[in-house]
Design a protein around this motif. Structure first.
Motif, PDB file in Angstrom:
ATOM      1  N   ALA A 110      -8.657  -0.751   8.127  1.00 45.87           N
ATOM      2  CA  ALA A 110      -8.263   0.654   7.931  1.00 45.87           C
ATOM      3  C   ALA A 110      -6.812   0.814   7.497  1.00 45.87           C
ATOM      4  O   ALA A 110      -6.441   1.816   6.894  1.00 45.87           O
ATOM      5  N   ARG A 111      -5.974  -0.199   7.784  1.00 51.87           N
ATOM      6  CA  ARG A 111      -4.555  -0.083   7.422  1.00 51.87           C
ATOM      7  C   ARG A 111      -4.323  -0.262   5.929  1.00 51.87           C
ATOM      8  O   ARG A 111      -3.247   0.037   5.418  1.00 51.87           O
ATOM      9  N   GLU A 112      -5.319  -0.839   5.230  1.00 52.64           N
ATOM     10  CA  GLU A 112      -5.106  -1.067   3.799  1.00 52.64           C
ATOM     11  C   GLU A 112      -6.248  -0.534   2.934  1.00 52.64           C
ATOM     12  O   GLU A 112      -6.101  -0.415   1.723  1.00 52.64           O
ATOM     13  N   LEU A 113      -7.371  -0.236   3.544  1.00 51.82           N
ATOM     14  CA  LEU A 113      -8.507   0.313   2.787  1.00 51.82           C
ATOM     15  C   LEU A 113      -8.221   1.774   2.441  1.00 51.82           C
ATOM     16  O   LEU A 113      -7.757   2.537   3.287  1.00 51.82           O
ATOM     17  N   THR A 114      -8.510   2.163   1.200  1.00 44.11           N
ATOM     18  CA  THR A 114      -8.294   3.570   0.855  1.00 44.11           C
ATOM     19  C   THR A 114      -9.461   4.416   1.350  1.00 44.11           C
ATOM     20  O   THR A 114     -10.572   3.923   1.560  1.00 44.11           O
ATOM     21  N   VAL A 115      -9.179   5.705   1.492  1.00 44.11           N
ATOM     22  CA  VAL A 115     -10.198   6.655   1.939  1.00 44.11           C
ATOM     23  C   VAL A 115     -11.377   6.658   0.965  1.00 44.11           C
ATOM     24  O   VAL A 115     -12.537   6.694   1.375  1.00 44.11           O
ATOM     25  N   ASN A 173       0.812  -1.224   0.000  1.00 44.98           N
ATOM     26  CA  ASN A 173       0.000   0.000   0.000  1.00 44.98           C
ATOM     27  C   ASN A 173       0.847   1.275   0.000  1.00 44.98           C
ATOM     28  O   ASN A 173       0.856   2.041   0.963  1.00 44.98           O
ATOM     29  N   HIS A 211     -13.477   3.490   1.472  1.00 44.93           N
ATOM     30  CA  HIS A 211     -14.167   3.600   2.762  1.00 44.93           C
ATOM     31  C   HIS A 211     -15.481   4.362   2.570  1.00 44.93           C
ATOM     32  O   HIS A 211     -16.548   3.941   3.035  1.00 44.93           O
ATOM     33  N   ALA A 242      -7.045  10.543  -1.779  1.00 47.74           N
ATOM     34  CA  ALA A 242      -7.984   9.579  -1.172  1.00 47.74           C
ATOM     35  C   ALA A 242      -7.986   8.227  -1.876  1.00 47.74           C
ATOM     36  O   ALA A 242      -8.346   7.220  -1.283  1.00 47.74           O
ATOM     37  N   ARG A 243      -7.566   8.192  -3.143  1.00 49.19           N
ATOM     38  CA  ARG A 243      -7.566   6.922  -3.875  1.00 49.19           C
ATOM     39  C   ARG A 243      -6.452   5.987  -3.435  1.00 49.19           C
ATOM     40  O   ARG A 243      -6.460   4.813  -3.750  1.00 49.19           O
ATOM     41  N   GLU A 244      -5.433   6.540  -2.746  1.00 47.87           N
ATOM     42  CA  GLU A 244      -4.319   5.688  -2.346  1.00 47.87           C
ATOM     43  C   GLU A 244      -3.976   5.810  -0.864  1.00 47.87           C
ATOM     44  O   GLU A 244      -3.269   4.965  -0.329  1.00 47.87           O
ATOM     45  N   LEU A 245      -4.471   6.846  -0.216  1.00 45.00           N
ATOM     46  CA  LEU A 245      -4.205   7.018   1.222  1.00 45.00           C
ATOM     47  C   LEU A 245      -5.061   6.022   2.009  1.00 45.00           C
ATOM     48  O   LEU A 245      -6.244   5.862   1.732  1.00 45.00           O
ATOM     49  N   THR A 246      -4.458   5.367   3.002  1.00 44.95           N
ATOM     50  CA  THR A 246      -5.261   4.446   3.810  1.00 44.95           C
ATOM     51  C   THR A 246      -6.067   5.225   4.860  1.00 44.95           C
ATOM     52  O   THR A 246      -5.710   6.348   5.219  1.00 44.95           O
ATOM     53  N   VAL A 247      -7.127   4.584   5.325  1.00 45.30           N
ATOM     54  CA  VAL A 247      -7.988   5.180   6.345  1.00 45.30           C
ATOM     55  C   VAL A 247      -7.173   5.491   7.608  1.00 45.30           C
ATOM     56  O   VAL A 247      -7.332   6.550   8.220  1.00 45.30           O
ATOM     57  N   SER A 248      -6.254   4.592   7.981  1.00 47.34           N
ATOM     58  CA  SER A 248      -5.414   4.821   9.173  1.00 47.34           C
ATOM     59  C   SER A 248      -4.536   6.059   9.021  1.00 47.34           C
ATOM     60  O   SER A 248      -4.432   6.865   9.944  1.00 47.34           O
TER      61      SER A 248
END
Lengths: 362, 362
Positions: free
Chosen positions: B102-107, A28, B110, A102-108
């Protein structure tokens, strides 16, 4: 040369203080991080690029600091997570409006940027970043062309490398070996080498036990990575003399691919190009067997922003690099795909991959 | 065999209806998607896995549907983005509490899950997913062992493959070729082949012009991917007779690595193992030159959850697979790293990579 941060801010109409790109853990990673920094070596897990209109800075682990400083980029080095948080806080708290991908940034990591910036507004600029990346700059084109040249030369030597009885992974090994001997830094992606019925699975992974047999289609989809920029090429061969049906399939795909290439020029709609290819196949007896879009962007990632597709229509523009890759897939029988990489020009396009498209035998 | 969805739900104490794992575009794929589905072939961009306590289902593009149905997984096939949204809506609106990674899901994804579930509560279960992944199941161990065997055999043949005058990418080409001939589906990651001073950069990318010269350290960090599970091994050689300083560095790293391996067993803290290696180096004249943590988890991704580190301390447990890879790096001179993959057992660990650790000459 125009810097990438200038390119990025030139397409962002919104009022922003900075764009912050942050990698998570492999796989990621944010391809915009590598686009913006131009870094050719290193993994940069957990690292951050901060772009201002005329300034770029990287917050990096010590592990990657040599790679980054070799590239002449301003860096801050962190020793561990706590240390990184401290540096991020110091840098990000200056901003009240931050662009994110947002397409590549993780939620964390989104949560982390929000917190460490002291609650700055995080604005998704992924569309703008994609737009910036679609038009290739001269330094990017140089690398893509080299990656295409390596893949093309490799492709032309397939008939010398692959023969009846060889397994798919053996053939894949030969392809990668040749590419790397020609200067590739690595394969651009997991190659597809598919013999016989498996050539009907577009993203099939090579098997160490499946061997090339007379009468098989042999489909090779592979690419080279050169200084992080990639090529992506597909050619399909036949083992031994082709049947009438195989010739028909091959010729239909080739006609479709050439129709698409002929349709490409600055200002044309991707959907129109996709239709040019699809019309050829759908008006043949293989109607409905072209099950994916005609092409995708190519650059710092294999599926770079941009597509030649009816579903995600967009206008092709001078300076874009795209794949053109129609195919026909017949379940339990086999498939043919022919793929080249092209640079869109004012009045047409330039094909960057040069491998022969004749129907060849192995 | 216990299914992965059972394993996942067994570590989740919270009340959840389902766990939803969603891939973005390559490289931003969720490694938990591949862990949970066990899929060995295919790319699965934009695809979704829905896990319930005793049921798994994949929403896939037509492009990957053959790979998924070959694996015997229940699938729903979408033709395009609109179609996918319709299927997601139908499936996800049944849930009111959804676990996400959340560590791998993109914004972006989500946001999409939130919307298409009709506003379900999305609860981050990435810690639980990591915990599930850390303890390897028998099917995973089989694949990892095979990947380790391939890398070890390849490593043992380095002295036959690499010689003075060869470039880094040529040597890297030989490594990959050998691994694939031995049955690897692909290299596990971009190999590091670093000669001379470049061996001091842990994540250096091979150069097509840098040649092996007498007196150089030659560091090889590479791994095989076998059915999506990986190995990761590092050995360092010397071209020609080693100097006193080179011997000192090598022996210190080897001692550190063996101290770490000796310290590993079920129940021990990762920080203690890290310290065992670090103490050896920091009490030598190379104090401070070990600039990364001692190891990381290994499995469906090269940097799998888990680490042997003082910063991210955790208790090692039976069934974990980790790398053990201390190194000494001296800027502008060179570095040595020795890395093996180990399986933590009740009373120690089993080293899965078998290549010689003697200081060898090329």
């Amino acid at each position: 040369m125009v810097s990438k941060e200038e390119v990025v801010f030139s397409v962002i109409s919104r009022d922003l203080d900075a764009v912050v790109l942050m990698n998570a853990v492999e796989p990621n990673l944010d391809s915009c991080f590598f686009y913006a920094t131009g870094l050719t070596a290193g993994l940069f897990e957990g690292c951050i690029a901060i772009l201002e209109p005329r300034r770029i800075e990287v917050i990096t682990s010590e592990l990657e600091s040599l790679s980054a400083s070799d590239a002449g980029i301003k860096i801050s080095v962190f020793e561990n997570g706590q240390d990184r948080a401290k540096i991020m806080k110091k840098k990000l708290s200056r901003y009240s409006k931050i662009g994110i991908n947002a397409r590549e940034l993780t939620v964390s990591n989104h949560k982390l940027i929000k917190k460490l910036s002291g609650g700055a507004r995080l604005i998704d600029v992924s569309k703008e970043l994609s737009r910036a990346r679609m038009i290739k700059q001269p330094d990017e084109l140089t690398r893509i062309k080299k990656a295409c040249q390596i893949a093309s030369k490799t492709c032309d030597s397939i008939p010398d490398m692959v023969e009846e009885g060889m397994t798919e992974t053996e053939a894949s090994a030969e392809l990668i070996y040749r590419m790397m001997k020609l200067g590739a830094s690595s394969p651009a992606f997991d190659s597809t080498v598919a013999f016989g019925a498996k050539s009907a699975e577009p993203h099939y992974a090579p098997s160490p036990t499946r061997r090339l047999r007379k009468g098989n289609f042999a489909l090779f989809d592979f690419g080279a990575s050169y200084k992080r920029y990639v090529s992506d090429i597909t050619r399909t061969f036949v083992c031994g003399p082709p049947s009438k049906r195989q010739k028909d399939i091959y010729e239909t795909v080739l006609e479709a691919q050439e129709a698409a290439i002929d349709a490409i020029e600055d200002g044309v709609s991707g959907a129109v190009v996709d239709e040019a290819a699809r019309d050829v196949i759908d008006s043949s007896r293989f109607s409905g067997r072209f099950i994916h879009s005609t092409g995708h962007g190519l650059g710092v990632s294999v599926h770079d922003p941009g597509s030649i597709s009816s579903a995600n229509d967009m206008t092709l523009m001078e300076g874009m690099v795209l794949t053109v890759e129609p195919g026909i897939y017949i379940n339990k029988y086999g498939g043919v795909r022919i793929e080249d990489d092209v640079l869109v020009t004012k009045n047409g396009c330039r094909v960057l991959t040069s491998c022969s498209k004749d129907m060849r035998r192995l």
